[in-house]
Design an enzyme around this catalytic site. Structure first.
Site, PDB file in Angstrom:
ATOM      1  N   ALA A  49       4.096   3.825   1.518  1.00  0.00           N
ATOM      2  CA  ALA A  49       5.312   4.079   2.781  1.00  0.00           C
ATOM      3  C   ALA A  49       6.094   3.006   2.923  1.00  0.00           C
ATOM      4  O   ALA A  49       6.720   2.524   4.015  1.00  0.00           O
ATOM      5  CB  ALA A  49       4.719   4.888   3.561  1.00  0.00           C
ATOM      6  N   GLN A  92     -10.357  -1.848   2.465  1.00  0.00           N
ATOM      7  CA  GLN A  92     -10.053  -3.187   3.075  1.00  0.00           C
ATOM      8  C   GLN A  92      -9.866  -1.779   4.699  1.00  0.00           C
ATOM      9  O   GLN A  92      -9.532  -2.211   5.946  1.00  0.00           O
ATOM     10  CB  GLN A  92      -9.267  -3.393   2.953  1.00  0.00           C
ATOM     11  CG  GLN A  92      -7.714  -2.689   3.061  1.00  0.00           C
ATOM     12  CD  GLN A  92      -6.021  -3.001   2.865  1.00  0.00           C
ATOM     13  OE1 GLN A  92      -6.633  -3.826   1.649  1.00  0.00           O
ATOM     14  NE2 GLN A  92      -5.353  -3.463   4.026  1.00  0.00           N
ATOM     15  N   GLY A 152      10.595  -2.943   5.671  1.00  0.00           N
ATOM     16  CA  GLY A 152      10.244  -4.433   5.476  1.00  0.00           C
ATOM     17  C   GLY A 152       9.423  -5.024   4.143  1.00  0.00           C
ATOM     18  O   GLY A 152      10.284  -6.164   3.830  1.00  0.00           O
ATOM     19  N   HIS A 153       8.866  -4.190   3.608  1.00  0.00           N
ATOM     20  CA  HIS A 153       9.011  -4.173   1.785  1.00  0.00           C
ATOM     21  C   HIS A 153      10.443  -4.711   1.303  1.00  0.00           C
ATOM     22  O   HIS A 153       9.626  -5.380   0.008  1.00  0.00           O
ATOM     23  CB  HIS A 153       8.451  -2.986   1.431  1.00  0.00           C
ATOM     24  CG  HIS A 153       7.224  -1.893   1.601  1.00  0.00           C
ATOM     25  ND1 HIS A 153       6.537  -1.331   2.740  1.00  0.00           N
ATOM     26  CD2 HIS A 153       5.708  -2.844   2.029  1.00  0.00           C
ATOM     27  CE1 HIS A 153       5.320  -0.742   2.697  1.00  0.00           C
ATOM     28  NE2 HIS A 153       4.935  -1.742   2.683  1.00  0.00           N
ATOM     29  N   HIS A 209       9.161   0.515   3.200  1.00  0.00           N
ATOM     30  CA  HIS A 209      10.104   0.716   3.987  1.00  0.00           C
ATOM     31  C   HIS A 209      11.316  -0.744   4.103  1.00  0.00           C
ATOM     32  O   HIS A 209      10.924  -1.539   3.098  1.00  0.00           O
ATOM     33  CB  HIS A 209       9.999   1.208   5.686  1.00  0.00           C
ATOM     34  CG  HIS A 209       7.983   0.256   6.031  1.00  0.00           C
ATOM     35  ND1 HIS A 209       8.960  -1.464   5.987  1.00  0.00           N
ATOM     36  CD2 HIS A 209       7.147   0.047   5.989  1.00  0.00           C
ATOM     37  CE1 HIS A 209       7.602  -2.547   6.030  1.00  0.00           C
ATOM     38  NE2 HIS A 209       6.778  -0.808   6.730  1.00  0.00           N
ATOM     39  N   MET A 237       1.205  -1.370   0.055  1.00  0.00           N
ATOM     40  CA  MET A 237      -0.047   0.221   0.205  1.00  0.00           C
ATOM     41  C   MET A 237       0.514   1.758   0.135  1.00  0.00           C
ATOM     42  O   MET A 237       0.736   2.796   0.870  1.00  0.00           O
ATOM     43  CB  MET A 237      -1.232   0.072   1.071  1.00  0.00           C
ATOM     44  CG  MET A 237      -2.427  -0.835   1.589  1.00  0.00           C
ATOM     45  SD  MET A 237      -3.435  -0.833   2.107  1.00  0.00           S
ATOM     46  CE  MET A 237      -2.877  -1.259   3.338  1.00  0.00           C
ATOM     47  N   VAL A 279      10.349  -7.509   9.409  1.00  0.00           N
ATOM     48  CA  VAL A 279      11.630  -6.753   9.666  1.00  0.00           C
ATOM     49  C   VAL A 279      11.518  -5.880  11.024  1.00  0.00           C
ATOM     50  O   VAL A 279      10.449  -5.091  11.116  1.00  0.00           O
ATOM     51  CB  VAL A 279      12.106  -6.253   8.482  1.00  0.00           C
ATOM     52  CG1 VAL A 279      13.309  -5.158   8.548  1.00  0.00           C
ATOM     53  CG2 VAL A 279      12.478  -7.045   7.141  1.00  0.00           C
ATOM     54  N   SER A 308       6.645  -0.738  10.394  1.00  0.00           N
ATOM     55  CA  SER A 308       5.301  -0.786   9.806  1.00  0.00           C
ATOM     56  C   SER A 308       5.556   0.850   9.182  1.00  0.00           C
ATOM     57  O   SER A 308       5.759   2.121   9.716  1.00  0.00           O
ATOM     58  CB  SER A 308       4.078  -0.506  10.807  1.00  0.00           C
ATOM     59  OG  SER A 308       2.876   0.275  10.666  1.00  0.00           O
TER      60      SER A 308
HETATM   61  P1  AMP Z   1       1.334  -2.918   3.631  1.00  0.00           P
HETATM   62  O1  AMP Z   1       2.061  -2.019   2.944  1.00  0.00           O
HETATM   63  O2  AMP Z   1       1.364  -2.564   4.691  1.00  0.00           O
HETATM   64  O3  AMP Z   1       0.138  -3.886   2.893  1.00  0.00           O
HETATM   65  O4  AMP Z   1       2.481  -4.050   3.160  1.00  0.00           O
HETATM   66  C1  AMP Z   1       2.460  -4.958   2.169  1.00  0.00           C
HETATM   67  C2  AMP Z   1       3.944  -6.088   2.395  1.00  0.00           C
HETATM   68  O5  AMP Z   1       4.547  -5.814   3.039  1.00  0.00           O
HETATM   69  C3  AMP Z   1       2.632  -7.171   3.323  1.00  0.00           C
HETATM   70  O6  AMP Z   1       2.555  -8.593   2.750  1.00  0.00           O
HETATM   71  C4  AMP Z   1       3.399  -7.073   4.904  1.00  0.00           C
HETATM   72  O7  AMP Z   1       3.134  -8.134   5.654  1.00  0.00           O
HETATM   73  C5  AMP Z   1       4.283  -6.708   4.080  1.00  0.00           C
HETATM   74  N1  AMP Z   1       5.237  -6.397   5.568  1.00  0.00           N
HETATM   75  C6  AMP Z   1       4.939  -4.822   6.390  1.00  0.00           C
HETATM   76  N2  AMP Z   1       5.911  -4.574   7.001  1.00  0.00           N
HETATM   77  C7  AMP Z   1       6.555  -5.216   7.598  1.00  0.00           C
HETATM   78  C8  AMP Z   1       7.551  -5.654   7.989  1.00  0.00           C
HETATM   79  N3  AMP Z   1       7.957  -4.818   9.253  1.00  0.00           N
HETATM   80  N4  AMP Z   1       8.077  -6.722   8.133  1.00  0.00           N
HETATM   81  C9  AMP Z   1       8.166  -7.485   6.838  1.00  0.00           C
HETATM   82  N5  AMP Z   1       7.116  -7.218   5.531  1.00  0.00           N
HETATM   83  C10 AMP Z   1       6.236  -6.634   6.332  1.00  0.00           C
END
Ligand code: AMP
Length: 282
Positions: free
Chosen positions: A32, A61, A36-37, A34, A30, A176, A185
């Protein structure tokens, strides 16, 4: 890296890649972006011939209008970070094209969605399942990469992939974290510096609960209450739920078996944070 906004164009490119026998790895986000992505993206790069990343802030959602409005939108910076990786395609569809006037089709995964976040975010997982089906139909990946941080979302995705006969593998990537333990996040930037420090208690309390289990505690209520006590020490934290549950069905358990999930959702100054640990009893 090529940026694609048009849905039909994305489908055409994916079909061409499949015809050339290229495996497609897909990372839905979505925005932003970081670390993790980026970890998901790097996994996809290692495992697939072509990598598609999507940025789509899926309005359906969000059960809370304010949450959607406050969600960080930094498309240019995101594109910069993603283009630093070996990503082939950045897909950024327009919400009005994904959900045009008259749109009426929704996908519902039953069972697992009644627990954890599903209990508190009405319609959230229908929104998640619906957009995932759409994105999978558009991108037609061989593999989709998801983060363990959104554990319930990984179960929902695996369930719908199986139930709807998609021929797609799901790869779940470990969470992460910041040095403090706080799960990365997109919402973390909405926290003040002080509260960002305090938010580390979310992970640290889960780890402390895990330690109890490793030491032999099997009573889920004892472990759950221990975590709740630690969380309550930070007054700024408002607990939404804490669940010690079966890692497949998400049903709360009384006795901790070989493998369980501890999942938590909290609010800090209006920012919603989730985290989880899979705990394996010795
Ligand atoms: P989002 O942009 O929040 O919808 O996240 C996109 C994808 O990145 C989803 O599969 C999340 O689970 C994953 N994601 C978000 N934060 C983390 C993190 N800290 N570590 C690993 N994956 C992450």
């Amino acid at each position: 890296m090529r940026t694609v906004k048009n849905i039909t164009e994305m489908q055409t490119i994916s079909r061409q890649l499949s015809r050339k026998k290229k495996t497609i790895g897909f990372v839905p986000t979505m925005g932003a972006i970081h670390e993790g992505h980026l970890k998901l993206i790097r996994k996809a790069v290692l495992g697939c011939d072509s990598v598609v990343v999507s940025i789509f802030l899926n309005p359906i959602q969000f059960d809370n209008k304010e949450d959607l409005e406050n969600y960080p939108r930094i498309l240019e910076a995101d594109a910069g970070l993603i283009s630093g990786e070996q990503v082939d395609l950045l897909f950024i569809p327009d919400a009005n094209k994904v959900y045009p006037p008259g749109y009426k089709t929704f996908v519902e995964v039953k069972g697992i969605t009644q627990y954890l976040c599903g209990q508190f975010r009405s319609g959230h997982f229908t929104g998640v399942a619906t957009v995932l089906c759409k994105l999978l139909n558009i991108v037609q990946p061989n593999r989709v990469y998801l983060g363990q941080k959104d554990y319930q979302q990984t179960l929902v995705t695996s369930r719908l992939i199986k139930d709807l006969h998609y021929n797609i593998e799901v790869e779940v990537v470990p969470t992460v974290r910041e040095k403090s333990g706080l799960a990365l996040s997109s919402r973390n930037v909405q926290l003040s510096g002080e509260n960002r420090k305090k938010a580390a208690v979310v992970y640290n309390s889960l780890k402390s609960g895990e330690k109890l289990v490793k030491e032999g505690e099997r009573n889920a209520a004892v472990v759950g209450n221990h975590i709740l006590d630690l969380l309550s020490e930070e007054e700024v934290i408002k607990i939404e739920y804490l669940s010690v549950c079966n890692h497949r069905t998400l049903e709360p358990v009384k006795t901790i078996g070989k493998k369980s999930l501890i999942a938590v959702a909290v609010h800090i100054e209006g920012v919603r944070l989730i985290d989880n640990l899979i705990i394996e009893a010795a």
